[in-house]
Scaffold this active site. Structure first.
Site, PDB file in Angstrom:
ATOM      1  N   CYS A 196      85.499  36.440  10.828  1.00  0.00           N
ATOM      2  CA  CYS A 196      84.317  37.004  10.174  1.00  0.00           C
ATOM      3  C   CYS A 196      84.411  36.940   8.661  1.00  0.00           C
ATOM      4  O   CYS A 196      83.396  37.015   7.967  1.00  0.00           O
ATOM      5  CB  CYS A 196      84.091  38.449  10.627  1.00  0.00           C
ATOM      6  N   HIS A 218      99.605  30.331   0.944  1.00  0.00           N
ATOM      7  CA  HIS A 218      98.313  30.915   1.307  1.00  0.00           C
ATOM      8  C   HIS A 218      98.258  31.234   2.800  1.00  0.00           C
ATOM      9  O   HIS A 218      97.831  32.328   3.194  1.00  0.00           O
ATOM     10  CB  HIS A 218      97.179  29.952   0.940  1.00  0.00           C
ATOM     11  N   SER A 258      93.376  39.480   3.452  1.00  0.00           N
ATOM     12  CA  SER A 258      92.215  39.942   4.209  1.00  0.00           C
ATOM     13  C   SER A 258      91.390  40.944   3.421  1.00  0.00           C
ATOM     14  O   SER A 258      91.884  41.589   2.490  1.00  0.00           O
ATOM     15  CB  SER A 258      92.675  40.601   5.519  1.00  0.00           C
ATOM     16  N   ALA A 275      81.977  42.508  23.592  1.00  0.00           N
ATOM     17  CA  ALA A 275      83.116  43.153  24.262  1.00  0.00           C
ATOM     18  C   ALA A 275      84.438  42.510  23.891  1.00  0.00           C
ATOM     19  O   ALA A 275      85.385  42.513  24.668  1.00  0.00           O
ATOM     20  CB  ALA A 275      82.913  43.113  25.777  1.00  0.00           C
TER      21      ALA A 275
END
Length: 335
Positions: A50, A97, A107, A188
């Site tokens: 994401c 990296h 993150s 889910a």
């Protein structure tokens, strides 16, 4: 063989650009195979979460491979993709990296737990596709070892370490508390499960779970002592809930303004908190235009996530020292 990493993430590109390049877990191997068709690319792994999409490649000539790969990406996005959206790392910097990514220190949510497994799945998909060989196999296997050492020997995972937990923090800031709230989880997967567990731990009264695969919805609902809802019926539950968390792999919006408008009167215009953790986004942007709806996408969670980063700056430095030492000792890129 030289190592190249070309990517875009939450720091360089907004969600509307990242979602163009998002790749579902089931197609990671396919995309790694396509990358090997780019001129100059001999091996490849594609990572997509994401918060990032990254392309790892082994090439005889990094400069030429980089140019061809950039042309390949530009062909997918056209003028929407700008130079500043992409970052490039080569050789030791590419390895460093990747180790930072695997360790959770690159993150949005510092020390996040999901990323280690996501990188492993990306690598496994490329391995099964046959798009990796000696160079990337060595690199990724070393990165997994470094990631384990970082997580074992530092406190980087203390505090909030998932996008879901940050989303729940934000929900509490909006509502004051989550006691007795009703929650619907769309999707889910692992992030949905962790988010729902966090909501329950903060006092949520009931959880509804919906997913395209009803069996997976039932499985997660049973684990959470919640209730499963068939995917073609979730909008009927919308009139009951206070919080919606959506994290599916759908290529288009799942929840639209018309769904909320249809139940506003039945809800008596009660506030609705909606967190869209998916990339591509699950919830139509126009949903946030409804007066009583508080809509946040993945980029809106940055501010809360940054609070934790400042508090653990010393742990980040320790993680980076471990990474540098491990890479030097590996001899993969010389001394």
């Amino acid at each position: 063989m030289d190592i190249l990493c070309l990517g875009l993430n939450h720091q360089t590109a907004p969600v509307e650009i990242r979602e163009i390049f998002a790749v579902s877990e089931s197609r990671l191997g396919e995309h790694a195979g396509r990358l090997c068709e780019v001129e100059g690319v001999e091996e490849s792994v594609v990572l997509s979460t994401c918060n990032r999409t990254e392309y790892y490649a082994a090439a005889v000539d990094c400069g030429a491979a980089s140019n061809h790969l950039r042309e390949f990406l530009q062909s997918q996005a056209g003028s929407r993709l700008r130079v500043e959206h992409l970052y490039e790392k080569q050789q030791l910097e590419a390895a460093r990296h990747l180790c930072r990514v695997v360790s959770g220190i690159d993150s949005m949510v510092l020390g996040e737990t999901e990323i280690f497994g996501q990188v492993k799945k990306a690598y496994q998909a490329a391995l099964e596709r046959g798009s990796t060989a000696r160079s990337l196999n060595q690199l990724f296997q070393k990165a997994f070892g470094v990631g384990k050492k970082v997580r074992t020997n530092t406190s980087i995972q203390q505090g909030q370490t998932s996008v879901g937990s940050v989303a729940v923090d934000l929900a509490e800031k909006i509502f004051g508390h989550l006691r007795d709230s009703k929650v619907m989880v769309i999707g889910a997967g692992e992030i949905s499960r962790m988010t729902a567990q966090s909501l329950l731990s903060r006092g949520a009264r009931s959880i509804f779970v919906t997913n395209r695969s009803y069996e997976r919805a039932e499985e997660l609902a049973n684990e959470l002592n919640g209730e499963s809802v068939r995917f073609d019926q979730w909008h009927e539950v919308l009139q009951e809930v206070d919080v919606v968390i959506s994290s599916t792999g759908a290529p288009h919006a799942v929840m639209k303004r018309e769904h909320v408008e249809a139940v506003r009167r039945k809800r008596r215009y009660r506030p609705l908190f909606a967190i869209d953790i998916a990339v591509p986004r699950d919830i139509e942007v126009e949903v946030g235009d409804i007066e009583e709806v508080y809509l946040y996408d993945i980029d809106a969670l940055k501010e809360i996530a940054m609070e934790g980063k400042g508090q653990r700056a010393d742990q980040v430095k320790l993680c980076e020292r471990i990474i540098d030492q491990e890479l030097i000792e590996s001899g993969l890129f010389g001394s």
